[in-house]
Structure formats: C-alpha cells, structure tokens
Scaffold this motif. Structure first.
Motif: not given
Length: 53
Positions: A29-35
């Motif tokens: 989730x953190x990855x897909x929330x990142x730019x």
C-alpha cells in the motif's frame, strides 16, 4: 479432472500465508501511494491497454 499431486508438492499452512499477507500488505500500500508507485501503475495500465487486455 483433478490435478494429481506430485511427491514434491507441499501446502503452505494458512496461518503462514496470513502472517505473510499481514506483513506485506502495508508495504504494498505504501508503494502504490508513493509517486513512484503511481507512475508505475499508470505505465502498467497503459501497456495493458495497448496490448488489448
């Protein structure tokens, strides 16, 4: 027709899969929330559309 099990087939215990999922999900989730993640997802969608999938 049921697939025959090979002698080297093994089952991962459900509890182990759940622990792994609980650990990996927040990181995904953190990855897909990142730019970077958003950029890669858009690129993936564009490639998928071009292939007609």
């Amino acid at each position: 027709m049921a697939k025959k099990k090979k002698e080297d087939d093994f089952q991962i215990p459900k509890e182990a899969l759940e622990r792994l999922a609980r650990r990996l999900l927040p990181e995904i989730q953190k990855f897909f929330d990142s730019e970077e993640g958003k950029r890669e997802f858009e690129e993936w969608k564009k490639n998928k559309e071009q292939k007609g999938e």
